[in-house]
Enzyme design. Structure first.
Site, short mmCIF file in Angstrom:
data_model
loop_
_atom_site.label_atom_id
_atom_site.label_comp_id
_atom_site.label_asym_id
_atom_site.label_seq_id
_atom_site.Cartn_x
_atom_site.Cartn_y
_atom_site.Cartn_z
N HIS B 203 16.66 34.33 77.65
CA HIS B 203 18.10 34.02 77.77
C HIS B 203 19.00 35.06 77.12
CE1 HIS B 203 19.36 32.44 73.71
NE2 HIS B 203 18.06 32.44 73.55
N CYS B 328 32.72 29.04 56.70
CA CYS B 328 33.33 27.83 57.25
C CYS B 328 32.82 27.51 58.65
CB CYS B 328 34.83 27.98 57.28
SG CYS B 328 35.53 28.04 55.63
#
Lengths: 126, 405
Positions: B203, B328
């Site tokens: 992929h 984050c």
């Protein structure tokens, strides 16, 4: 991660962005956080008598940190110093629907308000 | 131009339409089990797998018999490292790897450390690369395996695998390389590059997800592995499990296309990458390249925008799909271990964005992305207390920060 509409709104249209003269006697400045942690908030208040007549902020941080500080400036404007000092981070969490990993952003906003008030009070004493 | 724009080709790639076309017959008409030896359906499937194996082998300069099909790179990594340790454990227990490896390698090594292996994690240079000298210095009498990433998935830095391979062969130590980002993007030749084991994932090169392979050298030296999955003895006993025929056919077709188009595509994606970087740095100051300018993947651009945080940038450029090294954006809330190992500094790691350019990226998309980034960074810097301080002449490294989380 999906953001709440209110976080997106504050991120896209932050309220009260800007800076005040930090040397002015009626201005209190709070700077909290650290760059290596990914969040730094600067929150400033202009006080007349005991009332916060204006508030400004600048924030380096994620969208939730920007939204928390933007909201904080909205809330403290027009409040007395002691009222503003009582704002709890949990109220910010609730208003912005912050997920658990973003609670520290609200804590930082609460800290920033307190730091700005402390700075103002210290100036009056000196 | 269609929005959102995909610019995250190191994460995954779309299946090339030509690959999909090759795969489709194997879902319904030619659906046989490649292990069925006694009827037409099985023979057809086996033939399709053999062709694919040739195509895969050809792209990396191997022979078809050296290709062990797996479900992807993570499985191939586990098989290679654990398989070698189990097979050659009597010769030694020492493995050499590096800090900016993929988690699949690092976590496999951690697992083996608990079982008594000793692992040396080489510290890369500031560009994210390790040197032949470092590998040589780390080698011991009991070293059995060197496992190094060929091209780093976050910053695109390319390791000197050929030279490290030559050293390994001279010392009689096996070299396994995680070439997941390298194969199909830069020339790979297991003979010239002195590689004993190599993994790739379909992929990442315009094939389907859920299929990959491990190259296992058969001569000079003949590498043997202990299988990590028991069953019907498929893949010469090294990886049991019914073959994913459509997936393998897709991987073969994808490899064949890469072989035909590699040099042309590398040139095109490099140009687009440079265009993106030039446009951004033409408009914005305080932009730092993470990784190596000289030794890097054609379609990978990792840059840090000082004074703006990565997640808030991603929020702003929401119609361009990219990745960030910011803590984050990760589940662990830790900044990227790759940037950390390169000593980029936490602040710049928080501000890093990886742009991945690939086969279907257009110049129009690059222009759009560049303009969007410039707008968002400019806006966020107006919001940034750090940018303001720097404009005022403050040296941020001298500031006493408080209340960080």
């Amino acid at each position: 991660m999906a953001y709440s509409d209110k976080v997106l709104d504050h991120y896209n249209n932050p309220r009260n962005v800007g800076s005040m003269d930090k040397k002015a006697k009626q201005v209190g400045t709070g700077v909290v956080g650290a760059p290596e942690c990914g969040d730094v908030m600067k929150l400033q208040i202009e006080v007349e008598g005991d009332t916060i007549v204006d508030a400004k902020f600048k924030t380096f941080g994620c969208g939730s940190a920007i939204a928390s500080s933007s909201l904080a400036t909205e809330w403290i404007k027009g409040k007395s110093l002691s009222e503003a000092g009582q704002i709890k981070n949990t109220e910010i969490v609730q208003e912005l629907s912050l997920p658990p990993v973003k609670i520290h952003c609200s804590v930082l906003a609460e800290d920033a308000i307190k730091a700005a008030i402390d700075d103002f009070r210290n100036k009056q004493d000196s | 131009m269609k929005l959102p724009i995909y610019m995250d080709y190191q994460a995954t790639t779309p299946v090339d339409p030509r690959v999909l076309e090759a795969m489709l017959p194997h879902f319904q008409n030619d659906f046989g089990n490649a292990a069925s030896r006694n009827h037409e359906f099985g023979w057809k499937a086996e033939k399709a797998v053999d062709t694919a194996r040739e195509q895969i082998a050809s792209l990396i300069g191997a022979s078809a018999k050296e290709i062990v099909i797996t479900s992807g790179s993570t499985e191939a990594i586990n098989l290679a490292i654990k398989g070698v340790v189990e097979m050659y454990g009597e010769k030694g227990k020492h493995i050499i790897t590096s800090e900016p490896e993929h988690k699949a390698v690092l976590d496999t090594c951690k697992h083996l450390e608990k079982q008594g292996c000793e692992v040396t994690y080489l510290h890369p240079d500031k560009e994210g690369r390790v040197s032949v000298q470092q590998v040589q210095d780390a080698m011991r009498e009991d070293t059995i395996l060197v496992t190094l990433i060929w091209a780093n998935n976050e910053v695109g830095s390319i390791n000197p695998i050929r030279e490290i391979g030559a050293l390994c062969h001279e010392r009689g130590v096996l070299l396994f390389t995680d070439a997941t980002q390298a194969v199909g993007k830069i020339p790979v030749d297991v003979e010239a590059d002195n590689i004993d084991l190599l993994c790739l994932s379909a992929h990442k090169l315009y094939g389907p997800k859920g299929v990959g392979c491990l190259y296992v050298r058969r001569r000079k030296p003949r590498v043997r592995l202990v299988a990590q999955q028991d069953g019907g003895g498929h893949e010469r006993g090294m990886r049991s499990g019914t073959l994913n025929v459509p997936g393998i056919v897709g991987m073969g077709a994808a490899c064949a296309l890469c072989e035909q188009e590699l040099s042309e595509e590398a040139e095109r994606t490099s140009k687009l990458r440079d265009l993106l970087e030039d446009k951004i740095t033409g408009e914005l100051d305080y932009v730092t390249l993470n990784g190596s300018r000289e030794h890097r993947l054609p379609g990978c651009l990792n840059i840090s925008f000082s004074f703006v945080e990565g997640e808030s940038m991603l929020m702003g450029i929401n119609d361009v799909a990219v990745s960030s090294g910011s803590a984050c954006t990760s589940a662990s809330l830790e900044p990227s271990h790759v940037l950390n190992s390169m000593e980029v500094g936490d602040e710049l790691a928080h501000s890093s964005i990886r742009f991945g350019i690939g086969r279907f990226t257009t110049e129009e998309e690059v222009n759009y992305a560049a303009n969007k980034v410039i707008d968002v960074v400019t806006r966020l810097r107006e919001l940034s207390p750090l940018y303001e301080m720097v404009q005022e002449g403050v040296d941020l490294s001298t500031v006493q920060w408080q209340g960080g989380h």
